[in-house]
Design a protein around this motif. Structure first.
Motif, mmCIF file in Angstrom:
data_model
loop_
_atom_site.group_PDB
_atom_site.id
_atom_site.type_symbol
_atom_site.label_atom_id
_atom_site.label_comp_id
_atom_site.label_asym_id
_atom_site.label_seq_id
_atom_site.Cartn_x
_atom_site.Cartn_y
_atom_site.Cartn_z
ATOM 1 N N ILE A 246 11.908 -6.165 -3.409
ATOM 2 C CA ILE A 246 11.947 -7.225 -3.222
ATOM 3 C C ILE A 246 10.363 -7.492 -3.200
ATOM 4 C CG2 ILE A 246 12.329 -9.897 -2.701
ATOM 5 C CD1 ILE A 246 15.166 -8.224 -1.252
ATOM 6 N N PHE A 247 10.237 -8.271 -4.594
ATOM 7 C CA PHE A 247 8.763 -8.142 -4.235
ATOM 8 C C PHE A 247 8.921 -9.456 -4.096
ATOM 9 C CE2 PHE A 247 8.631 -5.223 -7.444
ATOM 10 C CZ PHE A 247 7.063 -4.415 -7.442
ATOM 11 N N THR A 248 6.946 -9.971 -2.816
ATOM 12 C CA THR A 248 6.797 -11.146 -2.116
ATOM 13 C C THR A 248 5.161 -11.395 -2.981
ATOM 14 O OG1 THR A 248 5.869 -10.481 -0.751
ATOM 15 C CG2 THR A 248 7.838 -11.050 -0.722
ATOM 16 N N THR A 249 5.162 -12.325 -3.291
ATOM 17 C CA THR A 249 3.775 -12.924 -3.346
ATOM 18 C C THR A 249 3.996 -14.514 -4.265
ATOM 19 O OG1 THR A 249 2.154 -12.174 -5.797
ATOM 20 C CG2 THR A 249 4.088 -13.025 -6.769
ATOM 21 N N SER A 250 2.375 -14.622 -3.627
ATOM 22 C CA SER A 250 2.550 -16.437 -4.397
ATOM 23 C C SER A 250 1.659 -16.439 -5.804
ATOM 24 C CB SER A 250 0.544 -16.254 -3.453
ATOM 25 O OG SER A 250 0.749 -16.198 -2.303
ATOM 26 N N TYR A 251 1.934 -15.725 -6.439
ATOM 27 C CA TYR A 251 1.684 -15.822 -7.861
ATOM 28 C C TYR A 251 3.144 -15.092 -8.457
ATOM 29 C CZ TYR A 251 -3.084 -15.647 -5.922
ATOM 30 O OH TYR A 251 -3.979 -15.528 -5.521
ATOM 31 N N ILE B 201 2.657 -8.211 -3.919
ATOM 32 C CA ILE B 201 2.037 -7.979 -5.457
ATOM 33 C C ILE B 201 0.200 -7.153 -4.899
ATOM 34 C CG2 ILE B 201 1.518 -7.607 -7.210
ATOM 35 C CD1 ILE B 201 4.387 -8.974 -7.914
ATOM 36 N N GLU B 202 -0.408 -8.165 -4.004
ATOM 37 C CA GLU B 202 -1.620 -7.972 -4.201
ATOM 38 C C GLU B 202 -1.820 -7.181 -2.814
ATOM 39 O OE1 GLU B 202 -3.718 -8.846 -6.533
ATOM 40 O OE2 GLU B 202 -2.703 -9.684 -7.988
ATOM 41 N N LEU B 203 -2.501 -6.468 -2.960
ATOM 42 C CA LEU B 203 -2.810 -5.664 -1.219
ATOM 43 C C LEU B 203 -4.243 -5.886 -1.499
ATOM 44 C CD1 LEU B 203 0.357 -2.949 -1.357
ATOM 45 C CD2 LEU B 203 -0.146 -5.254 0.396
ATOM 46 N N ALA B 204 -4.788 -4.789 -0.131
ATOM 47 C CA ALA B 204 -6.270 -4.594 0.025
ATOM 48 C C ALA B 204 -6.841 -3.564 -1.561
ATOM 49 C CB ALA B 204 -6.686 -4.356 1.397
ATOM 50 N N ASP B 205 -6.520 -2.711 -1.358
ATOM 51 C CA ASP B 205 -6.739 -1.878 -2.278
ATOM 52 C C ASP B 205 -6.262 -1.797 -3.816
ATOM 53 O OD1 ASP B 205 -3.846 -0.872 -1.404
ATOM 54 O OD2 ASP B 205 -4.115 1.096 -1.005
ATOM 55 N N GLY B 206 -5.596 -2.919 -4.016
ATOM 56 C CA GLY B 206 -5.008 -3.010 -5.091
ATOM 57 C C GLY B 206 -3.455 -3.447 -5.321
ATOM 58 N N GLN B 207 -3.140 -3.663 -6.706
ATOM 59 C CA GLN B 207 -1.855 -3.767 -7.310
ATOM 60 C C GLN B 207 -0.504 -2.929 -6.414
ATOM 61 O OE1 GLN B 207 -1.825 -5.506 -10.709
ATOM 62 N NE2 GLN B 207 -2.890 -7.226 -10.110
ATOM 63 N N SER B 208 0.376 -3.552 -5.948
ATOM 64 C CA SER B 208 1.901 -2.202 -5.443
ATOM 65 C C SER B 208 2.334 -1.677 -6.651
ATOM 66 C CB SER B 208 2.742 -3.512 -4.537
ATOM 67 O OG SER B 208 3.090 -3.402 -5.167
ATOM 68 N N ALA C 125 0.011 -1.898 5.138
ATOM 69 C CA ALA C 125 -1.229 -2.742 3.902
ATOM 70 C C ALA C 125 -1.555 -2.768 3.285
ATOM 71 C CB ALA C 125 -1.925 -3.467 5.196
ATOM 72 N N SER C 126 -1.209 -1.147 2.322
ATOM 73 C CA SER C 126 -1.905 -0.191 1.596
ATOM 74 C C SER C 126 -1.073 -0.323 0.619
ATOM 75 C CB SER C 126 -2.992 0.050 1.763
ATOM 76 O OG SER C 126 -3.152 0.943 2.309
ATOM 77 N N VAL C 127 -1.631 0.282 -1.056
ATOM 78 C CA VAL C 127 -1.441 1.277 -1.747
ATOM 79 C C VAL C 127 -1.212 2.530 -0.377
ATOM 80 C CG1 VAL C 127 -1.652 2.325 -4.483
ATOM 81 C CG2 VAL C 127 -1.754 0.603 -4.038
ATOM 82 N N THR C 128 -2.309 2.906 -0.464
ATOM 83 C CA THR C 128 -2.195 4.958 -0.119
ATOM 84 C C THR C 128 -1.428 4.557 1.378
ATOM 85 O OG1 THR C 128 -4.399 4.808 -0.857
ATOM 86 C CG2 THR C 128 -3.999 6.193 0.843
#
Length: 258
Positions: A77-82, A56-63, A34-37
């Motif tokens: 495969i990236f998934t995002t709203s943007y 792409i947008e994760l809780a602690d930053g961008q993937s 759920a996060s980069v870390t």
């Protein structure tokens, strides 16, 4: 094939897992992060997945930061709203880019691309060519399309420029294509409605049926009609009924609500 899902919204994880089960039952979701870390930790301490779905947008930053910290051992495969991240996404291990909400047919197409690129052990060179092709496709999708701003029409002995924003609707009549302006002027055009549909901004114009292409600003009322169709009241009024088919009614209501 083992899949890792990197997504910080649990509902999105559940939806994607369900879609994967429908589209490719043989796939196994081996893990989630759920996060980069969390993703870095997972990839360092678990067998490498065959494919990663990554928001792409994760809780602690961008993937994208994940790729700066470690070498990612699988295609992504990236998934995002943007859609603004599309080109940047393809500078890393990406084979595709899905906008949320992810649609079943788009997911299936992405998995097919993965199979074409990696399923038969193609050479690095051929994979690189395919990736370059995907980047070009995404660049075309992300860059704003250039839509017509005006038409030059003949009126008596002169030619008049008419801004697209002044046009209430385009329509066909007895084999001709015409348009009606907001102040109720009528002009013929040497384009078919199918051609016009590709020239005009889809945020502003909707193909209601085979006969009408309407401007959102011209729609005054929407009525329920027989057999789940919709009947439109336009301004200025059309000489003929303007009906939206049952198949297009849902798309029309979504378009009007944007």
């Amino acid at each position: 094939m083992n899949v890792l899902i990197v997504e910080d919204e649990q509902l999105a994880v559940l939806k994607l897992t369900k879609l994967l089960a429908e589209v490719a039952p043989a796939l196994k979701v081996a893990g989630t992060a759920a996060s980069v870390t969390g993703t870095v930790s997972y990839l360092q301490n678990n067998p490498a997945p065959d494919l990663i779905f990554m928001d792409i947008e994760l809780a602690d930053g961008q993937s994208f930061e994940i790729f700066e910290r470690i070498s990612v051992p699988a295609p992504v495969i990236f998934t995002t709203s943007y859609d603004e991240y599309a080109i940047k996404a393809f500078k890393v291990n990406s084979i595709d880019y899905l906008l949320k909400p992810v649609k079943k047919q788009d997911l299936a197409a992405s998995l097919q691309k993965h199979g074409e690129l990696y399923g038969d052990k193609k050479t690095t060179a051929s994979s690189s060519i395919a990736i370059d092709s995907l980047i070009e496709q995404l660049r075309k999708q992300v860059q704003p399309a250039e839509y017509r701003l005006r038409f030059l029409v003949r009126h008596l002995s002169q030619w008049l420029p008419v801004n697209v924003s002044e046009i209430a609707f385009f329509y066909s009549e007895e084999g001709m294509t015409l348009f009606r302006t907001a102040n109720n002027q009528k002009f013929p055009l040497d384009y078919a409605l199918d051609e016009l549909e590709n020239m005009l901004d889809p945020k502003l114009f909707f193909r209601a049926n085979r006969q009408f292409l309407v401007n959102v600003s011209a729609v005054q009322q929407i009525h329920s009609y027989f057999n789940n169709k919709l009947k439109l009241t336009l301004r200025p009024a059309s000489d003929d009924e303007v009906l939206v088919s049952r198949e297009r009614a849902t798309d029309f209501k979504k378009w009007m609500g944007k």
